[in-house]
Design a protein around this motif. Structure first.
Motif, PDB file in Angstrom:
ATOM      1  N   THR A  17     -13.082  64.078  46.479  1.00  0.00           N
ATOM      2  CA  THR A  17     -13.657  63.091  45.564  1.00  0.00           C
ATOM      3  C   THR A  17     -13.837  61.747  46.255  1.00  0.00           C
ATOM      4  O   THR A  17     -14.401  60.826  45.678  1.00  0.00           O
ATOM      5  N   THR A  18     -13.336  61.632  47.503  1.00  0.00           N
ATOM      6  CA  THR A  18     -13.470  60.391  48.266  1.00  0.00           C
ATOM      7  C   THR A  18     -13.878  60.698  49.698  1.00  0.00           C
ATOM      8  O   THR A  18     -13.784  61.838  50.143  1.00  0.00           O
ATOM      9  N   MET A  33     -11.131  52.817  46.750  1.00  0.00           N
ATOM     10  CA  MET A  33      -9.938  53.245  46.022  1.00  0.00           C
ATOM     11  C   MET A  33      -8.829  52.213  46.252  1.00  0.00           C
ATOM     12  O   MET A  33      -8.447  51.972  47.390  1.00  0.00           O
ATOM     13  N   PRO A  38     -10.456  54.326  41.333  1.00  0.00           N
ATOM     14  CA  PRO A  38     -11.785  53.925  41.804  1.00  0.00           C
ATOM     15  C   PRO A  38     -12.120  52.526  41.278  1.00  0.00           C
ATOM     16  O   PRO A  38     -12.076  52.279  40.076  1.00  0.00           O
ATOM     17  N   ASP A  81     -10.194  54.849  51.526  1.00  0.00           N
ATOM     18  CA  ASP A  81     -10.946  55.868  50.794  1.00  0.00           C
ATOM     19  C   ASP A  81     -11.976  55.199  49.889  1.00  0.00           C
ATOM     20  O   ASP A  81     -11.688  54.206  49.219  1.00  0.00           O
ATOM     21  N   PRO A  83     -14.631  56.216  46.769  1.00  0.00           N
ATOM     22  CA  PRO A  83     -14.939  57.306  45.845  1.00  0.00           C
ATOM     23  C   PRO A  83     -16.433  57.660  45.847  1.00  0.00           C
ATOM     24  O   PRO A  83     -17.281  56.791  46.066  1.00  0.00           O
ATOM     25  N   HIS A  84     -16.721  58.943  45.636  1.00  0.00           N
ATOM     26  CA  HIS A  84     -18.103  59.362  45.395  1.00  0.00           C
ATOM     27  C   HIS A  84     -18.397  58.997  43.945  1.00  0.00           C
ATOM     28  O   HIS A  84     -17.797  59.560  43.023  1.00  0.00           O
ATOM     29  N   CYS A 143     -14.039  60.606  40.802  1.00  0.00           N
ATOM     30  CA  CYS A 143     -12.664  61.134  40.879  1.00  0.00           C
ATOM     31  C   CYS A 143     -12.282  61.981  39.666  1.00  0.00           C
ATOM     32  O   CYS A 143     -11.160  61.888  39.166  1.00  0.00           O
TER      33      CYS A 143
END
Length: 159
Positions: A17-18, A33, A38, A81, A83-84, A143
């Motif tokens: 997710t990241t 993050m 997020p 990190d 996040p997407h 996330c």
């Protein structure tokens, strides 16, 4: 013979997710993050290189789901990190009695799994919908969480 009775409760692609990004490459209004949440970066400052060799980046971010403020300091050469984050506009069709939204995407698929947001945004959404306005809801997903973060009047259908 191998035991073939394994059960898998979760079936996902295994994609993270990241993704990592060097701290110095992060920018204001980007995502990161902070404290495992997020966040959208609202403030960023970089200190000079000290006697121990690393410039430090001080970041302040607002959680994209709860609007809580988080801060972190990281050496500029370290990875953080990111996040997407996926953003989607959905047309509001109905609001159920238990507070769930019925929304339709551009492909005509219906979604009924998101609740009316809390606070001022939720009150505005209900009021505009009750007044017969045609609304587009902006849904943010990151996330494994998603929620409505904004609404706007759909002018594409006003003719």
């Amino acid at each position: 013979m191998a035991d073939l009775d394994d059960q898998f409760d979760v079936a996902d692609s295994g994609a993270s997710t990241t993704y990592p990004m060097q701290c110095s490459a992060l920018r204001k209004n980007g995502f990161v993050m902070l404290k495992s949440r997020p966040c959208k970066i609202v403030e960023m400052s970089t200190s000079k290189t000290g006697k121990h060799g690393h410039a430090k980046v001080h970041m302040v971010g607002i959680d994209i789901f709860s609007n809580k403020k988080y801060e972190d300091i990281c050496p500029s050469t370290h990875n953080m990190d990111v996040p997407h984050v996926k953003r989607e506009d959905l047309q509001l069709i109905a609001i159920s009695d238990d507070g769930f939204l019925t929304m339709m995407n551009e492909g005509g698929d219906l979604r009924e799994d998101l609740k009316v947001p809390d606070g001022e945004l939720g009150d505005q959404l209900r009021a505009d919908f009750d007044n017969g306005k045609d609304l587009l809801c902006t849904v943010l997903k990151a996330c494994g969480e998603e929620c409505v973060i904004a609404i706007k009047t759909n002018t594409a259908l006003d003719k």
